[in-house]
Write an enzyme that holds these catalytic residues in place. Structure first.
Site, PDB file in Angstrom:
ATOM      1  N   ARG A 169       6.181  15.512  -6.288  1.00  0.00           N
ATOM      2  CA  ARG A 169       6.785  16.385  -7.291  1.00  0.00           C
ATOM      3  C   ARG A 169       5.764  17.389  -7.811  1.00  0.00           C
ATOM      4  NH1 ARG A 169       7.861  14.523 -13.307  1.00  0.00           N
ATOM      5  NH2 ARG A 169       5.609  14.872 -13.256  1.00  0.00           N
TER       6      ARG A 169
ATOM      7  N   LYS B 113      13.080   7.313  -2.510  1.00  0.00           N
ATOM      8  CA  LYS B 113      12.292   8.266  -1.710  1.00  0.00           C
ATOM      9  C   LYS B 113      12.212   7.781  -0.256  1.00  0.00           C
ATOM     10  CE  LYS B 113       8.573   8.699  -4.654  1.00  0.00           C
ATOM     11  NZ  LYS B 113       7.366   9.300  -5.254  1.00  0.00           N
TER      12      LYS B 113
ATOM     13  N   GLU C 253      -9.094  12.237   1.013  1.00  0.00           N
ATOM     14  CA  GLU C 253      -8.400  13.408   0.462  1.00  0.00           C
ATOM     15  C   GLU C 253      -9.405  14.441  -0.036  1.00  0.00           C
ATOM     16  OE1 GLU C 253      -5.095  12.964  -2.650  1.00  0.00           O
ATOM     17  OE2 GLU C 253      -6.680  13.932  -3.806  1.00  0.00           O
TER      18      GLU C 253
HETATM   19  P1  FAD Z   1       8.576  11.660  -8.278  1.00  0.00           P
HETATM   20  O1  FAD Z   1       8.690  10.627  -7.253  1.00  0.00           O
HETATM   21  O2  FAD Z   1       9.566  12.770  -8.265  1.00  0.00           O
HETATM   22  O3  FAD Z   1       8.612  10.943  -9.703  1.00  0.00           O
HETATM   23  C1  FAD Z   1       8.288  11.651 -10.893  1.00  0.00           C
HETATM   24  C2  FAD Z   1       8.890  10.921 -12.087  1.00  0.00           C
HETATM   25  O4  FAD Z   1      10.308  11.081 -12.089  1.00  0.00           O
HETATM   26  C3  FAD Z   1       8.636   9.408 -12.077  1.00  0.00           C
HETATM   27  O5  FAD Z   1       8.533   8.979 -13.417  1.00  0.00           O
HETATM   28  C4  FAD Z   1       9.898   8.855 -11.437  1.00  0.00           C
HETATM   29  O6  FAD Z   1      10.141   7.521 -11.841  1.00  0.00           O
HETATM   30  C5  FAD Z   1      10.960   9.835 -11.956  1.00  0.00           C
HETATM   31  N1  FAD Z   1      12.059  10.048 -10.992  1.00  0.00           N
HETATM   32  C6  FAD Z   1      11.943  10.387  -9.692  1.00  0.00           C
HETATM   33  N2  FAD Z   1      13.158  10.544  -9.143  1.00  0.00           N
HETATM   34  C7  FAD Z   1      14.054  10.314 -10.119  1.00  0.00           C
HETATM   35  C8  FAD Z   1      15.464  10.349 -10.187  1.00  0.00           C
HETATM   36  N3  FAD Z   1      16.215  10.635  -9.119  1.00  0.00           N
HETATM   37  N4  FAD Z   1      16.061  10.064 -11.379  1.00  0.00           N
HETATM   38  C9  FAD Z   1      15.328   9.767 -12.476  1.00  0.00           C
HETATM   39  N5  FAD Z   1      13.962   9.721 -12.460  1.00  0.00           N
HETATM   40  C10 FAD Z   1      13.352  10.000 -11.306  1.00  0.00           C
HETATM   41  N6  FAD Z   1      -0.175  16.467  -7.704  1.00  0.00           N
HETATM   42  C11 FAD Z   1      -0.344  17.755  -7.351  1.00  0.00           C
HETATM   43  O7  FAD Z   1      -0.008  18.656  -8.131  1.00  0.00           O
HETATM   44  N7  FAD Z   1      -0.881  18.088  -6.127  1.00  0.00           N
HETATM   45  C12 FAD Z   1      -1.233  17.155  -5.224  1.00  0.00           C
HETATM   46  O8  FAD Z   1      -1.708  17.491  -4.138  1.00  0.00           O
HETATM   47  C13 FAD Z   1      -1.068  15.787  -5.566  1.00  0.00           C
HETATM   48  N8  FAD Z   1      -1.405  14.781  -4.703  1.00  0.00           N
HETATM   49  C14 FAD Z   1      -1.166  13.476  -5.038  1.00  0.00           C
HETATM   50  C15 FAD Z   1      -1.433  12.456  -4.111  1.00  0.00           C
HETATM   51  C16 FAD Z   1      -1.200  11.126  -4.426  1.00  0.00           C
HETATM   52  C17 FAD Z   1      -1.468  10.052  -3.400  1.00  0.00           C
HETATM   53  C18 FAD Z   1      -0.690  10.784  -5.710  1.00  0.00           C
HETATM   54  C19 FAD Z   1      -0.458   9.357  -6.079  1.00  0.00           C
HETATM   55  C20 FAD Z   1      -0.422  11.780  -6.641  1.00  0.00           C
HETATM   56  C21 FAD Z   1      -0.636  13.127  -6.322  1.00  0.00           C
HETATM   57  N9  FAD Z   1      -0.340  14.156  -7.203  1.00  0.00           N
HETATM   58  C22 FAD Z   1      -0.518  15.467  -6.844  1.00  0.00           C
HETATM   59  C23 FAD Z   1       0.172  13.853  -8.545  1.00  0.00           C
HETATM   60  C24 FAD Z   1       1.715  13.804  -8.581  1.00  0.00           C
HETATM   61  O9  FAD Z   1       2.241  15.078  -8.295  1.00  0.00           O
HETATM   62  C25 FAD Z   1       2.119  13.335  -9.972  1.00  0.00           C
HETATM   63  O10 FAD Z   1       1.768  11.989 -10.154  1.00  0.00           O
HETATM   64  C26 FAD Z   1       3.551  13.619 -10.387  1.00  0.00           C
HETATM   65  O11 FAD Z   1       3.624  13.410 -11.792  1.00  0.00           O
HETATM   66  C27 FAD Z   1       4.591  12.705  -9.739  1.00  0.00           C
HETATM   67  O12 FAD Z   1       4.773  12.977  -8.413  1.00  0.00           O
HETATM   68  P2  FAD Z   1       5.758  12.073  -7.504  1.00  0.00           P
HETATM   69  O13 FAD Z   1       5.841  12.716  -6.198  1.00  0.00           O
HETATM   70  O14 FAD Z   1       5.375  10.661  -7.590  1.00  0.00           O
HETATM   71  O15 FAD Z   1       7.139  12.333  -8.320  1.00  0.00           O
END
Ligand code: FAD
Length: 317
Positions: A124, A199, A18
């Site tokens: 997210r 997801k 990455e």
């Molecule tokens: P989600 O899956 O939406 O989850 C976020 C939170 O909400 C979690 O606590 C989950 O349990 C909760 N949740 C989700 N859906 C629901 C629902 N329907 N009801 C209730 N609760 C729910 N960040 C950046 O800004 N840019 C990047 O390029 C980036 N790249 C990343 C790459 C990787 C491999 C990883 C692991 C992380 C990356 N991040 C990046 C960080 C990421 O955006 C954060 O960790 C963010 O806080 C969560 O993203 P997510 O997609 O896991 O969110």
């Protein structure tokens, strides 16, 4: 090439990494300099992160502070296309909820589709740095699963404007993030895994994990996912420590545990060069163990430093 298919069918452990877009105003050559030393290990794909805007305060001539919104690392779509064309390698731009309306996201996806980029990692996005809370952008999504749904709709030819005549379906293949030590905002592990399953049900085809420094976190996470019926490939994401300060800053930023054995070794280091060497040795051991466990790919978080990743890859691949 669809990365989810590649991961499902590979007989060997693939190599991927990455990169972050350079800070605004900097040249793309830093990205190429990070990629060049890693080409000999034949990366199967390269991810490019996306970054939301940040609030900064600028001093005005009258001495008062002015609040400004600045995107410090723009260019994810352009950099992804540039890498793909220069190196003929698959790229995976990240796509975020935070900082974007649904329309802006749709437009970015249309650009990617025209560029021939069909693999994306859907997230997210990080919370706002100042408030440390996540507030969805008005007109945007709250959770990654909602954004996946929007993309799954585009894959069926359903755009936001339902009056488009004969819309062309896109063909995006989606990866998502998973957390071997639980997402910091989740009340418990079980809820986090249920959300992850949601997801996958929405259309994601594989998972890339947050970094971890103890492989047992990954092994337990995979077991929990399989018990919950999540059967897609789960790619371990790992990062070598390269600065002495990482021992404190990485747990603080990414909510991950630093094993005592690693922190003791790093604390003994006299400078960053020694700490980097410890990081190389630790991550090499991690990667070797993950490889013998049979993971389909190992994904390296470079933070745009690749000399250490090259040393690890040489020892592992
Ligand atoms: P989600 O899956 O939406 O989850 C976020 C939170 O909400 C979690 O606590 C989950 O349990 C909760 N949740 C989700 N859906 C629901 C629902 N329907 N009801 C209730 N609760 C729910 N960040 C950046 O800004 N840019 C990047 O390029 C980036 N790249 C990343 C790459 C990787 C491999 C990883 C692991 C992380 C990356 N991040 C990046 C960080 C990421 O955006 C954060 O960790 C963010 O806080 C969560 O993203 P997510 O997609 O896991 O969110």
């Amino acid at each position: 090439m669809i990365i989810a298919d590649l991961l499902k069918n590979t007989k060997k452990t693939l190599f991927s990494f990455e990169l972050l877009p350079p800070l605004k105003g900097k040249d793309i050559s830093a990205i190429y300099d990070a990629i060049d030393p890693l080409l000999e290990f034949e990366p199967s794909y390269i991810n490019v992160t996306y970054h939301r805007e940040e609030v900064v305060y600028k001093k005005r001539p009258d001495g008062l502070l002015e609040e400004k919104s600045v995107r410090k690392r723009p260019g994810t779509v352009g950099i992804s296309a540039a890498i793909m064309h220069k190196y003929n390698v698959e790229v995976v731009p990240h796509i975020l909820c935070s900082g974007f309306t649904k329309e802006e996201t749709e437009d970015a996806l249309i650009d990617l589709n025209f560029l021939g980029i069909h693999n994306i990692l859907v997230l997210r996005g990080d919370p706002d740095k100042a408030t440390k809370t996540f507030n969805p952008t008005p007109g945007g999504h709250k959770y990654a699963s909602e954004l996946i749904q929007q993309i799954a709709d585009m894959n069926k030819g359903k755009y936001l404007d339902d009056e488009i005549q004969y819309p062309t379906p896109t063909s995006f293949s989606i990866g998502v993030a998973g957390y071997p030590e639980k997402h910091p905002e989740s009340p418990n592990f079980e809820t986090d895994i249920k959300v992850l399953k949601h997801k996958i049900a929405a259309g994601a085809k594989y998972i890339v994990t947050q970094m971890f420094f103890d492989n047992n976190h990954y092994f337990r996470f995979v077991e929990k996912c399989r018990n919950e019926g999540i059967n897609v490939p789960i790619i371990p994401g790992i990062k070598p420590i390269s600065l002495k300060s990482h021992i404190n800053t990485l747990p603080r930023s990414f909510y991950v545990d630093m094993p005592i054995a690693l922190s003791i070794e790093v604390e003994k280091c006299k400078n960053n060069e020694e700490a980097k060497q410890i990081g190389i040795e630790w991550t090499t051991q991690q990667a070797k163990e993950l490889k013998s466990y049979g993971v389909p790919s190992i994904h390296f978080y470079t933070m745009d430093r690749s000399d250490n990743i090259a040393q690890i890859a040489k020892a592992v691949y």
